[in-house]
Write a protein that holds these residues in place. Structure first.
Motif, PDB file in Angstrom:
ATOM      1  N   GLY A  68      84.728  32.476 106.152  1.00  0.00           N
ATOM      2  CA  GLY A  68      83.461  31.913 106.600  1.00  0.00           C
ATOM      3  C   GLY A  68      82.741  31.056 105.585  1.00  0.00           C
ATOM      4  N   MET A  69      83.201  31.041 104.342  1.00  0.00           N
ATOM      5  CA  MET A  69      82.546  30.212 103.337  1.00  0.00           C
ATOM      6  C   MET A  69      82.944  28.760 103.570  1.00  0.00           C
ATOM      7  N   ARG A 104      73.234  41.295 107.181  1.00  0.00           N
ATOM      8  CA  ARG A 104      74.028  41.691 106.009  1.00  0.00           C
ATOM      9  C   ARG A 104      75.063  42.721 106.441  1.00  0.00           C
ATOM     10  N   GLN A 109      78.960  40.464 102.823  1.00  0.00           N
ATOM     11  CA  GLN A 109      78.746  39.133 103.383  1.00  0.00           C
ATOM     12  C   GLN A 109      77.401  39.073 104.107  1.00  0.00           C
ATOM     13  N   TRP A 111      75.358  36.713 106.960  1.00  0.00           N
ATOM     14  CA  TRP A 111      75.524  35.705 108.007  1.00  0.00           C
ATOM     15  C   TRP A 111      74.161  35.425 108.630  1.00  0.00           C
ATOM     16  N   VAL A 131      83.411  39.405 113.122  1.00  0.00           N
ATOM     17  CA  VAL A 131      83.061  37.993 113.061  1.00  0.00           C
ATOM     18  C   VAL A 131      84.338  37.244 113.402  1.00  0.00           C
ATOM     19  N   TYR A 139      81.779  30.275 114.331  1.00  0.00           N
ATOM     20  CA  TYR A 139      81.838  31.719 114.112  1.00  0.00           C
ATOM     21  C   TYR A 139      80.874  32.436 115.053  1.00  0.00           C
ATOM     22  N   ARG A 153      76.562  31.618 110.906  1.00  0.00           N
ATOM     23  CA  ARG A 153      77.088  30.816 109.794  1.00  0.00           C
ATOM     24  C   ARG A 153      76.934  31.655 108.537  1.00  0.00           C
ATOM     25  N   ARG A 154      77.975  31.693 107.727  1.00  0.00           N
ATOM     26  CA  ARG A 154      77.917  32.498 106.502  1.00  0.00           C
ATOM     27  C   ARG A 154      77.059  31.804 105.469  1.00  0.00           C
ATOM     28  N   GLN A 156      76.238  33.781 102.414  1.00  0.00           N
ATOM     29  CA  GLN A 156      76.527  34.436 101.122  1.00  0.00           C
ATOM     30  C   GLN A 156      77.760  35.290 101.263  1.00  0.00           C
TER      31      GLN A 156
END
Length: 156
Positions: A68-69, A104, A109, A111, A131, A139, A153-154, A156
């Motif tokens: 997702g990054m 979280r 992660q 999102w 996810v 996503y 959307r990611r 972190q």
């Protein structure tokens, strides 16, 4: 005509170098990544076999952490099918979301809900989630026990 041939040759060399650089960039371990970069010939088309041999395949944990990054999109042959989803939980109490909220996951992660949707759910503890990435790269957060799947959307 000869100039066109030279131009195509130079462009092909540049693309080969870019492909080798992208393969090296995907390596997580610093020594292996440096060795991969060092194996790319300067001023010539890089043979793709050399950097691939130096690159170790990422572990499942590394693939999950990178899921997702925002990255340079890898060729389809490089991305395994199991990278189209991850499973985790939302640690603690979860009773829904509202637009633009951060979620979280227990794996660390974070999102963001990006579709402006909202939902109120019956309170859950450690809600199991998945996810999933669809074919065009969007996503969705699928929450066990609900039919709602907000677009995420990611961050972190």
């Amino acid at each position: 005509m000869q100039a066109l041939f030279v131009l195509l040759f130079v462009a092909g060399s540049a693309l080969a170098d870019d492909a080798a650089m992208l393969q090296c960039r995907a390596i997580a371990e610093v020594p292996a990544r440096v060795a991969c970069y060092d194996a790319i010939p300067v001023g010539a088309a890089a043979p793709l076999a050399a950097p691939v041999a130096a690159a170790a395949a990422p572990t499942p944990q590394q693939r999950e952490q990178a899921f997702g990054m925002a990255t340079v999109k890898a060729p389809k042959s490089v991305t395994p099918e199991q990278d189209n989803s991850i499973s985790s939980t939302i640690a603690g109490r979860f009773d829904g979301w509202s637009g633009n909220e951060l979620v979280r996951l227990a794996n660390g992660q974070v999102w963001r809900i990006v579709d402006g949707s909202s939902a109120v759910l019956s309170p859950m503890t450690d809600a199991r989630v998945k996810v999933e990435r669809n074919v065009i790269g969007t996503y969705f957060l699928k929450i066990d026990g609900t039919n709602n799947s907000p677009k995420v959307r990611r961050v972190q």
